[in-house]
Design a protein around this motif. Structure first.
Motif, PDB file in Angstrom:
ATOM      1  N   UNK A  17       0.804  -1.219   0.000  1.00 25.46           N
ATOM      2  CA  UNK A  17       0.000   0.000   0.000  1.00 25.46           C
ATOM      3  C   UNK A  17       0.838   1.272   0.000  1.00 25.46           C
ATOM      4  N   UNK A  18       1.890   1.295   0.773  1.00 21.05           N
ATOM      5  CA  UNK A  18       2.681   2.519   0.904  1.00 21.05           C
ATOM      6  C   UNK A  18       3.994   2.462   0.136  1.00 21.05           C
ATOM      7  N   UNK A  19       4.405   1.298  -0.315  1.00 20.17           N
ATOM      8  CA  UNK A  19       5.663   1.153  -1.039  1.00 20.17           C
ATOM      9  C   UNK A  19       5.509   1.184  -2.552  1.00 20.17           C
ATOM     10  N   UNK A  20       4.330   0.895  -3.043  1.00 15.80           N
ATOM     11  CA  UNK A  20       4.068   0.906  -4.488  1.00 15.80           C
ATOM     12  C   UNK A  20       3.728   2.331  -4.916  1.00 15.80           C
ATOM     13  N   UNK A  21       4.534   2.920  -5.797  1.00 12.06           N
ATOM     14  CA  UNK A  21       4.267   4.308  -6.207  1.00 12.06           C
ATOM     15  C   UNK A  21       2.880   4.519  -6.829  1.00 12.06           C
ATOM     16  N   UNK A  22       2.304   3.475  -7.394  1.00 10.29           N
ATOM     17  CA  UNK A  22       0.974   3.609  -7.993  1.00 10.29           C
ATOM     18  C   UNK A  22      -0.136   3.648  -6.931  1.00 10.29           C
ATOM     19  N   UNK A  23       0.143   3.135  -5.731  1.00  9.80           N
ATOM     20  CA  UNK A  23      -0.881   3.060  -4.686  1.00  9.80           C
ATOM     21  C   UNK A  23      -0.657   4.020  -3.522  1.00  9.80           C
ATOM     22  N   UNK A  24       0.566   4.451  -3.296  1.00  8.63           N
ATOM     23  CA  UNK A  24       0.900   5.213  -2.089  1.00  8.63           C
ATOM     24  C   UNK A  24       0.080   6.494  -1.969  1.00  8.63           C
ATOM     25  N   UNK A  25      -0.028   7.259  -3.033  1.00  7.70           N
ATOM     26  CA  UNK A  25      -0.773   8.519  -2.982  1.00  7.70           C
ATOM     27  C   UNK A  25      -2.226   8.265  -2.597  1.00  7.70           C
ATOM     28  N   UNK A  26      -2.826   7.252  -3.188  1.00  8.19           N
ATOM     29  CA  UNK A  26      -4.230   6.954  -2.917  1.00  8.19           C
ATOM     30  C   UNK A  26      -4.416   6.393  -1.502  1.00  8.19           C
ATOM     31  N   UNK A  27      -3.453   5.617  -1.036  1.00  7.34           N
ATOM     32  CA  UNK A  27      -3.529   5.071   0.323  1.00  7.34           C
ATOM     33  C   UNK A  27      -3.479   6.187   1.352  1.00  7.34           C
TER      34      UNK A  27
END
Length: 172
Positions: free
Chosen positions: A140-150
């Motif tokens: 959730x926080x390490x993937x650049x595609x998901x971090x902003x949304x998380x």
């Protein structure tokens, strides 16, 4: 209208001018200059051209806009129906109001630590539950595609309470 009609508003207008209008105009002026502590050279819109041609700055601006739209939009979309529900005659509405408002009272550091643990990729509660259901377990926080949304969703969770209270005050 005479000057006396506007007299009650003059102190507020003065404060607004000193703390908003003047700094805004100075910031715009300095954005058109190349300056040091002691002098400023007028360069026109060169700073804006440089800013708009810098890919990392544009990525930051894009991320900021995405974050602002997600958090502002979802807080309104979620809190307005909650406020409507919690101004109705349902039982335990005081308890529900307290539960929904509680995240507002928790410090940002505590929220960050809690959600960091919940979203931890290998042993976090969220991924453990997803694994139990046979679903993919993202970082959730390490993937650049998901971090902003998380991070945006955590901010929405923390901010729904205050938006809900404002809507409840308006409804009542």
């Amino acid at each position: 209208h005479t000057v006396h009609d506007f007299a009650p508003y003059l102190p507020a207008a003065f404060v607004f001018g000193v703390f908003f209008v003047v700094p805004t105009l100075l910031a715009f002026y300095f954005s058109l200059t190349r300056w040091t502590l002691f002098n400023a050279t007028f360069i026109g819109f060169d700073n804006y051209v440089t800013f708009l041609s810098e890919p990392m700055l544009m990525a930051g601006l894009r991320n900021t806009l995405i974050y602002a739209v997600i958090t502002s939009g979802l807080k309104v979309i979620i809190s307005l129906p909650l406020a409507t529900l919690l101004t109705s005659t349902i039982k335990l509405k005081g308890l529900f109001r307290g539960i929904i408002f509680f995240p507002v009272l928790v410090s940002a550091v505590a929220v960050g630590i809690t959600f960091s643990a919940l979203m931890q990729p290998t042993v976090g509660v969220i991924n453990t539950a997803l694994g139990f259901l046979g679903l993919p377990q993202p970082d959730w926080l390490g993937d650049p595609k998901l971090a902003l949304y998380s991070v945006a969703l955590v901010d929405v969770w923390k901010g729904i309470g205050i938006a809900m209270v404002i809507f409840i005050a308006g409804i009542q």
